[in-house]
Write an enzyme that holds these catalytic residues in place. Sequence first.
Site, mmCIF file in Angstrom:
data_model
loop_
_atom_site.group_PDB
_atom_site.id
_atom_site.type_symbol
_atom_site.label_atom_id
_atom_site.label_comp_id
_atom_site.label_asym_id
_atom_site.label_seq_id
_atom_site.Cartn_x
_atom_site.Cartn_y
_atom_site.Cartn_z
ATOM 1 N N HIS A 123 0.791 -1.454 -0.074
ATOM 2 C CA HIS A 123 -0.097 0.042 -0.099
ATOM 3 C C HIS A 123 0.808 1.270 -0.068
ATOM 4 O O HIS A 123 1.974 1.196 0.642
ATOM 5 C CB HIS A 123 -0.905 0.068 1.245
ATOM 6 N N ASP A 171 -7.869 -5.438 0.014
ATOM 7 C CA ASP A 171 -8.328 -6.401 -0.924
ATOM 8 C C ASP A 171 -8.085 -7.670 -0.569
ATOM 9 O O ASP A 171 -8.615 -8.719 -1.341
ATOM 10 C CB ASP A 171 -7.925 -5.783 -2.213
HETATM 11 C C1 SDX Z 1 -6.140 -0.197 -2.754
HETATM 12 O O1 SDX Z 1 -4.499 4.542 -2.028
HETATM 13 C C2 SDX Z 1 -5.291 3.862 -1.495
HETATM 14 O O2 SDX Z 1 -5.860 4.322 -0.362
HETATM 15 C C3 SDX Z 1 -6.076 2.663 -2.393
HETATM 16 C C4 SDX Z 1 -7.001 1.903 -1.360
HETATM 17 C C5 SDX Z 1 -8.112 2.699 -1.247
HETATM 18 O O3 SDX Z 1 -8.870 2.521 -0.201
HETATM 19 O O4 SDX Z 1 -8.442 3.487 -1.933
HETATM 20 O O5 SDX Z 1 -6.440 1.498 -0.112
HETATM 21 C C6 SDX Z 1 -7.282 0.859 -2.262
HETATM 22 O O6 SDX Z 1 -5.883 0.228 -3.904
HETATM 23 C C7 SDX Z 1 -5.291 -0.973 -2.117
HETATM 24 C C8 SDX Z 1 -4.332 -1.514 -3.018
HETATM 25 C C9 SDX Z 1 -4.740 -2.626 -3.715
HETATM 26 N N1 SDX Z 1 -3.738 -3.153 -4.793
HETATM 27 C C10 SDX Z 1 -3.018 -3.976 -4.625
HETATM 28 O O7 SDX Z 1 -3.225 -5.024 -3.902
HETATM 29 C C11 SDX Z 1 -2.043 -4.444 -5.878
HETATM 30 C C12 SDX Z 1 -0.759 -5.121 -5.408
HETATM 31 N N2 SDX Z 1 -0.061 -3.739 -4.617
HETATM 32 C C13 SDX Z 1 0.891 -3.153 -5.382
HETATM 33 O O8 SDX Z 1 0.604 -2.920 -6.808
HETATM 34 C C14 SDX Z 1 1.474 -1.939 -4.835
HETATM 35 O O9 SDX Z 1 1.586 -2.254 -3.467
HETATM 36 C C15 SDX Z 1 0.479 -0.655 -4.574
HETATM 37 C C16 SDX Z 1 0.039 -0.238 -6.111
HETATM 38 C C17 SDX Z 1 -0.618 -0.869 -3.888
HETATM 39 C C18 SDX Z 1 1.427 0.463 -3.895
HETATM 40 O O10 SDX Z 1 2.380 0.853 -4.795
HETATM 41 P P1 SDX Z 1 3.655 1.858 -4.503
HETATM 42 O O11 SDX Z 1 3.298 2.503 -3.157
HETATM 43 O O12 SDX Z 1 3.930 2.720 -5.658
HETATM 44 O O13 SDX Z 1 4.848 1.025 -4.112
HETATM 45 P P2 SDX Z 1 6.094 0.652 -5.146
HETATM 46 O O14 SDX Z 1 5.220 0.065 -6.126
HETATM 47 O O15 SDX Z 1 6.979 1.686 -5.176
HETATM 48 O O16 SDX Z 1 6.467 -0.628 -4.316
HETATM 49 C C19 SDX Z 1 7.552 -0.516 -3.624
HETATM 50 C C20 SDX Z 1 8.367 -1.854 -3.492
HETATM 51 C C21 SDX Z 1 8.951 -2.012 -5.000
HETATM 52 O O17 SDX Z 1 10.114 -2.822 -4.697
HETATM 53 P P3 SDX Z 1 11.341 -2.152 -5.046
HETATM 54 O O18 SDX Z 1 11.439 -1.493 -6.372
HETATM 55 O O19 SDX Z 1 11.529 -1.336 -3.783
HETATM 56 O O20 SDX Z 1 12.378 -3.258 -5.258
HETATM 57 O O21 SDX Z 1 7.668 -2.904 -3.098
HETATM 58 C C22 SDX Z 1 7.574 -3.774 -4.145
HETATM 59 C C23 SDX Z 1 7.711 -2.899 -5.273
HETATM 60 O O22 SDX Z 1 8.174 -3.984 -6.472
HETATM 61 N N3 SDX Z 1 5.821 -4.295 -4.003
HETATM 62 C C24 SDX Z 1 5.556 -5.520 -4.304
HETATM 63 C C25 SDX Z 1 4.037 -5.375 -4.258
HETATM 64 N N4 SDX Z 1 3.782 -4.080 -3.771
HETATM 65 C C26 SDX Z 1 5.060 -3.314 -3.973
HETATM 66 N N5 SDX Z 1 6.244 -6.739 -4.590
HETATM 67 C C27 SDX Z 1 5.594 -7.635 -4.798
HETATM 68 N N6 SDX Z 1 3.970 -7.599 -4.574
HETATM 69 C C28 SDX Z 1 3.493 -6.602 -4.151
HETATM 70 N N7 SDX Z 1 1.985 -6.698 -4.210
#
Ligand code: SDX
Length: 427
Positions: free
Chosen positions: A316, A373
Amino acid sequence: MARETMTCTDNRTGKSVEYPILEATRGPDAVDIRTFYKDTGLFTYDPGFTSTASCKSKITFIDGGKGELRYRGIPIEELAGKQSYLEVCFLLLYSRLPTEEEARDFDLEIRHRSFVHEGLRNLIESFPSDAHPMAILSSGVSALSSFYYEHLQVESDAEYHEMASRIIAKIPTLAAFAYRHALGIPLIYPDIERSFTENFLYMMRAYPGGKMKITPEGEQKIRQVEIDALDTIFTLHADHEQNASTTIVRGVASTGAHPYVAISAGISALWGRAHGGANESVIAQLEMIGDVKNVPEYIARAKDKNDPFRLMGFGHRVYKNFDPRARILKKLQDQLKEELGLDSKLLRIAQEIERIALSDDYFVSRNLYPNIDFYSGVILYALKIPRSMFTPIFVIGRTVGWITQWIEFKEDPASKIARPRQLYTGA
Ligand code: SDX
């Protein structure tokens, strides 16, 4: 109190400029950089807005470090499952919980406004039967702006209330219509004798003519445990400060377009699997993993930078601790295991993913915890909600948040059209 400031120095020229620090009532303060470009000739660079406050807001507070969520200052733990979703809608819209009489009047008003113009029925029926309900919902809500064009100019509190009540009341009907169109079965109209959440389940499940299934014991009732579980899920999804879809809603509000097309844009943004679409993807992912013994392989893929696979329902932008909504849903899952007959196989896979991920350094070092989720899907599955309707359920819950944020934007004298700049790197 003397306003605190922050000095910014361009070390290439030695020139410094001071900026006022705006104090928050909770959470991080903000440095006011509205004149930064005029003062320095430089832009700030922040794709994804990881360090940017786009507005001031009094609606929802999130503390990502503590895993805290408050609606109008009240912790989510005091609201979910304890106040009805409609009472939470009233709280978000009017900054306080309703009196008993106000709650009753609001409930009745929403029931009476739950019907939609027959023209919307024709619109929905023009979609192919395999259309995703989110496509139908975003189109249907956009079309609503034509039936209530007067809301383009909302002035009085009464008009704001009417505009907000209408969209809150009509979204469940449009969502249920979209579902039944996909099944090729006749649409069921709202039943004003049923509460908001029961009515949605009724419109999804009733047989043509409005009767529920007949069993040897008589007409099947919608069980209170199902109504309560779904009502809690709506409350947990009601608002979440400046998430991606809310940012889009505010962006459309900033150009002066109709409030309902702003909500339609929010629905479209929510659809993405990185945002609200994740709940649908979580179940698809659990089914794809198929067995607890396959979990380690998928955990390895989620960690592999060369593999685009991500663990849906994990991570998140704000929560770097357990999502408090996920905690509440996890408890609800445990309560409902027997009563709703949660799919134990999917549940076991989800629990194994959580067990491994919460001890694995890749996730721990990145503060990747289960989010809302990750858990909502298993409960919705047990409520016999089809997977394609998971994100529409998120829409039903979030509509009150979007419209409240839209109103706050309109009432904020500092609001301006959303028009960011860029760091040009082209020819
Ligand atoms: C919702 O914003 C809100 O408030 C949203 C929400 C709401 O109520 O409105 O809470 C609802 O959208 C919840 C989130 C649902 N999405 C998912 O579950 C999809 C999977 N999650 C990711 O796509 C991700 O965690 C996000 C999109 C939720 C957040 O992305 P960020 O904050 O841009 O984080 P990032 O992509 O910069 O990740 C940081 C690191 C990265 O690794 P490094 O580059 O540091 O090596 O964490 C890794 C990412 O690759 N990472 C994951 C991951 N999520 C982040 N690695 C594997 N699996 C994951 N799910």
